[in-house]
Design a protein around this motif. Sequence first.
Motif, PDB file in Angstrom:
ATOM      1  N   GLY A 128       0.693  -1.190  -0.050  1.00  0.00           N
ATOM      2  CA  GLY A 128       0.075  -0.115  -0.025  1.00  0.00           C
ATOM      3  C   GLY A 128       0.819   1.216   0.049  1.00  0.00           C
ATOM      4  N   SER A 129       2.194   1.152   0.215  1.00  0.00           N
ATOM      5  CA  SER A 129       3.144   2.194   0.150  1.00  0.00           C
ATOM      6  C   SER A 129       3.633   2.336  -1.321  1.00  0.00           C
ATOM      7  CB  SER A 129       4.324   2.002   1.217  1.00  0.00           C
ATOM      8  OG  SER A 129       3.693   1.898   2.421  1.00  0.00           O
ATOM      9  N   ASN A 130       4.426   3.544  -1.335  1.00  0.00           N
ATOM     10  CA  ASN A 130       5.082   4.066  -2.613  1.00  0.00           C
ATOM     11  C   ASN A 130       6.343   3.114  -2.575  1.00  0.00           C
ATOM     12  OD1 ASN A 130       6.662   4.887  -4.675  1.00  0.00           O
ATOM     13  ND2 ASN A 130       5.793   6.911  -4.557  1.00  0.00           N
ATOM     14  N   MET A 131       6.385   2.068  -3.613  1.00  0.00           N
ATOM     15  CA  MET A 131       7.526   1.117  -3.346  1.00  0.00           C
ATOM     16  C   MET A 131       8.757   1.879  -3.831  1.00  0.00           C
ATOM     17  SD  MET A 131       6.443  -1.787  -2.147  1.00  0.00           S
ATOM     18  CE  MET A 131       5.192  -1.779  -1.473  1.00  0.00           C
ATOM     19  N   GLY A 132       8.534   2.916  -4.684  1.00  0.00           N
ATOM     20  CA  GLY A 132       9.680   3.654  -5.008  1.00  0.00           C
ATOM     21  C   GLY A 132      10.713   4.297  -4.017  1.00  0.00           C
ATOM     22  N   TYR A 133      10.275   4.271  -2.809  1.00  0.00           N
ATOM     23  CA  TYR A 133      10.952   5.017  -1.722  1.00  0.00           C
ATOM     24  C   TYR A 133      12.330   4.031  -1.421  1.00  0.00           C
ATOM     25  CZ  TYR A 133       7.436   8.230  -0.205  1.00  0.00           C
ATOM     26  OH  TYR A 133       6.921   9.363  -0.015  1.00  0.00           O
ATOM     27  N   SER A 134      12.166   2.663  -1.776  1.00  0.00           N
ATOM     28  CA  SER A 134      13.441   1.796  -1.455  1.00  0.00           C
ATOM     29  C   SER A 134      13.456   0.731  -2.618  1.00  0.00           C
ATOM     30  CB  SER A 134      13.478   1.381  -0.004  1.00  0.00           C
ATOM     31  OG  SER A 134      14.650   0.773   0.227  1.00  0.00           O
ATOM     32  N   THR A 135      14.217   0.683  -3.396  1.00  0.00           N
ATOM     33  CA  THR A 135      14.331  -0.325  -4.480  1.00  0.00           C
ATOM     34  C   THR A 135      15.815  -0.793  -4.615  1.00  0.00           C
ATOM     35  OG1 THR A 135      14.661   1.208  -6.286  1.00  0.00           O
ATOM     36  CG2 THR A 135      12.375   0.656  -5.630  1.00  0.00           C
ATOM     37  N   ILE A 136      16.013  -2.074  -5.269  1.00  0.00           N
ATOM     38  CA  ILE A 136      17.468  -2.465  -5.481  1.00  0.00           C
ATOM     39  C   ILE A 136      17.228  -3.257  -6.919  1.00  0.00           C
ATOM     40  CG2 ILE A 136      18.882  -4.280  -4.807  1.00  0.00           C
ATOM     41  CD1 ILE A 136      18.230  -3.860  -1.865  1.00  0.00           C
ATOM     42  N   ALA A 137      18.180  -2.654  -7.696  1.00  0.00           N
ATOM     43  CA  ALA A 137      18.167  -3.163  -9.228  1.00  0.00           C
ATOM     44  C   ALA A 137      16.935  -3.187  -9.865  1.00  0.00           C
ATOM     45  CB  ALA A 137      18.702  -4.716  -9.122  1.00  0.00           C
ATOM     46  N   GLY A 138      15.896  -2.038  -9.309  1.00  0.00           N
ATOM     47  CA  GLY A 138      14.802  -1.814  -9.924  1.00  0.00           C
ATOM     48  C   GLY A 138      13.645  -2.545  -9.236  1.00  0.00           C
ATOM     49  N   HIS A 139      13.868  -3.157  -8.127  1.00  0.00           N
ATOM     50  CA  HIS A 139      12.778  -4.148  -7.555  1.00  0.00           C
ATOM     51  C   HIS A 139      12.528  -3.463  -6.207  1.00  0.00           C
ATOM     52  CE1 HIS A 139      13.026  -7.364 -10.875  1.00  0.00           C
ATOM     53  NE2 HIS A 139      14.466  -7.174 -10.666  1.00  0.00           N
ATOM     54  N   SER A 140      11.230  -3.758  -5.610  1.00  0.00           N
ATOM     55  CA  SER A 140      11.103  -3.218  -4.447  1.00  0.00           C
ATOM     56  C   SER A 140      11.507  -3.927  -3.458  1.00  0.00           C
ATOM     57  CB  SER A 140       9.616  -3.121  -4.499  1.00  0.00           C
ATOM     58  OG  SER A 140       8.906  -4.343  -4.385  1.00  0.00           O
ATOM     59  N   ASN A 141      11.932  -3.454  -2.355  1.00  0.00           N
ATOM     60  CA  ASN A 141      12.110  -4.045  -1.280  1.00  0.00           C
ATOM     61  C   ASN A 141      11.354  -5.381  -0.837  1.00  0.00           C
ATOM     62  OD1 ASN A 141      13.402  -1.452   0.674  1.00  0.00           O
ATOM     63  ND2 ASN A 141      14.401  -2.480  -0.943  1.00  0.00           N
ATOM     64  N   LEU A 142       9.795  -5.169  -0.867  1.00  0.00           N
ATOM     65  CA  LEU A 142       8.912  -6.119  -0.534  1.00  0.00           C
ATOM     66  C   LEU A 142       9.071  -7.217  -1.514  1.00  0.00           C
ATOM     67  CD1 LEU A 142       6.241  -6.350   1.406  1.00  0.00           C
ATOM     68  CD2 LEU A 142       4.960  -5.368  -0.719  1.00  0.00           C
ATOM     69  N   ASP A 143       9.370  -6.902  -2.742  1.00  0.00           N
ATOM     70  CA  ASP A 143       9.334  -8.312  -3.806  1.00  0.00           C
ATOM     71  C   ASP A 143      10.775  -9.094  -3.453  1.00  0.00           C
ATOM     72  OD1 ASP A 143       7.074  -7.480  -4.918  1.00  0.00           O
ATOM     73  OD2 ASP A 143       7.888  -6.578  -6.607  1.00  0.00           O
ATOM     74  N   ILE A 144      11.750  -8.231  -3.234  1.00  0.00           N
ATOM     75  CA  ILE A 144      12.891  -8.884  -2.972  1.00  0.00           C
ATOM     76  C   ILE A 144      13.016  -9.893  -1.937  1.00  0.00           C
ATOM     77  CG2 ILE A 144      15.370  -8.436  -2.174  1.00  0.00           C
ATOM     78  CD1 ILE A 144      15.557  -6.441  -4.400  1.00  0.00           C
ATOM     79  N   LEU A 145      12.432  -9.218  -0.730  1.00  0.00           N
ATOM     80  CA  LEU A 145      12.102 -10.137   0.542  1.00  0.00           C
ATOM     81  C   LEU A 145      11.444 -11.177   0.486  1.00  0.00           C
ATOM     82  CD1 LEU A 145      12.628  -9.994   3.634  1.00  0.00           C
ATOM     83  CD2 LEU A 145      10.551  -8.760   3.941  1.00  0.00           C
ATOM     84  N   LYS A 146      10.271 -11.260  -0.140  1.00  0.00           N
ATOM     85  CA  LYS A 146       9.313 -12.158  -0.448  1.00  0.00           C
ATOM     86  C   LYS A 146      10.030 -13.265  -1.225  1.00  0.00           C
ATOM     87  CE  LYS A 146       4.844 -10.218   0.174  1.00  0.00           C
ATOM     88  NZ  LYS A 146       3.605  -9.550  -0.582  1.00  0.00           N
ATOM     89  N   GLU A 147      10.723 -12.858  -2.405  1.00  0.00           N
ATOM     90  CA  GLU A 147      11.414 -14.007  -3.036  1.00  0.00           C
ATOM     91  C   GLU A 147      12.495 -14.479  -2.409  1.00  0.00           C
ATOM     92  OE1 GLU A 147      13.126 -13.506  -7.583  1.00  0.00           O
ATOM     93  OE2 GLU A 147      14.398 -12.399  -6.087  1.00  0.00           O
ATOM     94  N   THR A 148      13.241 -13.872  -1.867  1.00  0.00           N
ATOM     95  CA  THR A 148      14.445 -14.395  -1.097  1.00  0.00           C
ATOM     96  C   THR A 148      14.060 -15.259   0.048  1.00  0.00           C
ATOM     97  OG1 THR A 148      15.619 -12.380  -1.737  1.00  0.00           O
ATOM     98  CG2 THR A 148      16.530 -13.780   0.004  1.00  0.00           C
ATOM     99  N   VAL A 149      13.209 -15.041   0.989  1.00  0.00           N
ATOM    100  CA  VAL A 149      12.664 -15.676   2.025  1.00  0.00           C
ATOM    101  C   VAL A 149      12.064 -17.152   1.512  1.00  0.00           C
ATOM    102  CG1 VAL A 149      11.090 -15.764   3.760  1.00  0.00           C
ATOM    103  CG2 VAL A 149      12.468 -13.650   3.400  1.00  0.00           C
ATOM    104  N   GLU A 150      11.646 -17.049   0.422  1.00  0.00           N
ATOM    105  CA  GLU A 150      10.650 -18.381  -0.011  1.00  0.00           C
ATOM    106  C   GLU A 150      11.661 -19.609   0.374  1.00  0.00           C
ATOM    107  OE1 GLU A 150       8.390 -20.020  -3.880  1.00  0.00           O
ATOM    108  OE2 GLU A 150       9.182 -17.871  -3.880  1.00  0.00           O
ATOM    109  N   GLY A 151      12.963 -19.642   0.136  1.00  0.00           N
ATOM    110  CA  GLY A 151      13.552 -20.966   0.274  1.00  0.00           C
ATOM    111  C   GLY A 151      14.468 -20.930   1.567  1.00  0.00           C
TER     112      GLY A 151
END
Lengths: 365, 144
Positions: A128-151
């Motif tokens: 619900g926040s603006n994901m542009g506040y913090s990104t890495i390699a064009g990906h949002s922190n939220l997406d990176i966290l979810k992807e990395t934590v999966e395994g």
Amino acid sequence: MATQKTLGESLREHGVTRRGFLKFCAATASMMALPPTMTSAIAAALDKARRPSVIWLSFQECTGCTESLTRSHSPTVENLILDIISLDYHHTLQAASGDAAEEARLAAMKENWGSYLVVVDGSLPGPGSNMGYSTIAGHSNLDILKETVEGAAAVVAVGTCAAFGGLPRAYPNPTGAVAVQDIITNKPIINVSGCPPIPTVITGVLAQYLTFGTLPEMDDYKRPLAFFGQSIHDRCYRRPFYDKGLFAETFDDEGAKAGWCLYRLGCKGPSTYNACATMRWNAGTSWPVESGHPCLGCSEPDFWDAGGFYQALSVPTANATHTLAVAGVAGAVVGGVAAAVAKKQQRHAVADREPVTIEQLEQRL
Amino acid sequence: MSGPESISLAVEVPKVAQEWGNSLPILHEVRHALERLATTGVPGIIDLGAIPFGPGDEARLLARLGRGEVEAVIHALGETRIWESAVPAVWLIDHYNAEGERIALHIEIDRIPSLLLTQPEDLAEATARLDGILDGEGGAGASA
């Protein structure tokens, strides 16, 4: 990538003798806040332990947590621990960047699927926040966290930002910052709070996982009890002055010079759980209270918004209700002060050295 | 409450060092461990890093324990300095890293600190190590 060598094999290859290994284990026991008699058990476990893969993600943070870890006295037991884990991705420390860095993260995940540790420092803009506040390699922190934590086998949230939202989440929270545990609910989470955390506490938690392959026993905030099981107040060497009602009133009065309790100068030690009083900072040199400054409560949720740093917990202020409400909601115990609400306990508090309430304390001053 | 501008820059050192009283309980703990060692043979060890000492408490504790007849230094991942206190069977084990910074300080209550003993793993390799030395001298059966 993570090697299949055991820790014992790795250390022997580095020319570490058996006595050196036992010394390492003794220091590790001390670091993990375990009794020294556990040294032989740690030696047996570490001898057979294999290096776990660790992926370290940095989101909305000031790099203080990584600074705390890497600028600890070097080389040390902490560094040995870092040498023997396989730190496969660290956004701040790694030489690689861009696609090469992100590919290293994905490769580490694939190779160690189900067994790697994810360490996170920093909060992240929540849903619900603006994901542009913090990104890495064009990906949002939220997406990176979810992807990395999966395994991942488990997630270690390092620092108060990752554990509770920290400074980015302070009012008015412009980025919509949330803590890791607000997002990740299907993996074990260990919160190593502190702004920054004590370096030996960070590595102590990693060492425990490395040594025993299990998560430590934790409190209601998912903090390891070995380090966060007792309040600053209960382990403070100035505690006898609190019990006697001897308080510094200003930073330069006779009480301050005599080393009296800093409670009335705003010390949050009674409501703060951390290991500063025993592990100290800068290679065990000192810690804030020993330097004459009150504890800020940096390892507790919402410590930025929980009243002024120099407002005593018991002194009524405009927002004192808010302060105590926060502490109450958070389950924090104000030095056993707020805990003692039973009237029967109150009547006998002073005589029996039971915890006393704020009002009782004020009456005694 | 005073502000930062009112804080004096002068460094004032107390004429008499503050006694925080935190070393006395440790001495009692050592005494219990000594009794246990004498009656059951079970050694004890205390991690002083886990004790909430105030400034000077540790120095006062070590001064009260004093120094006995035996000292040793182990060179492994930095120095470990070991000495028997003036109280027999009460040893101080002071661990340092390669940079000379302390990483742990223990009191061990035993007839001899366990770290000073030759480790069983090293004993198992001792003969092979000596055979290698003898081989370098021309073999185990070579004459001098």
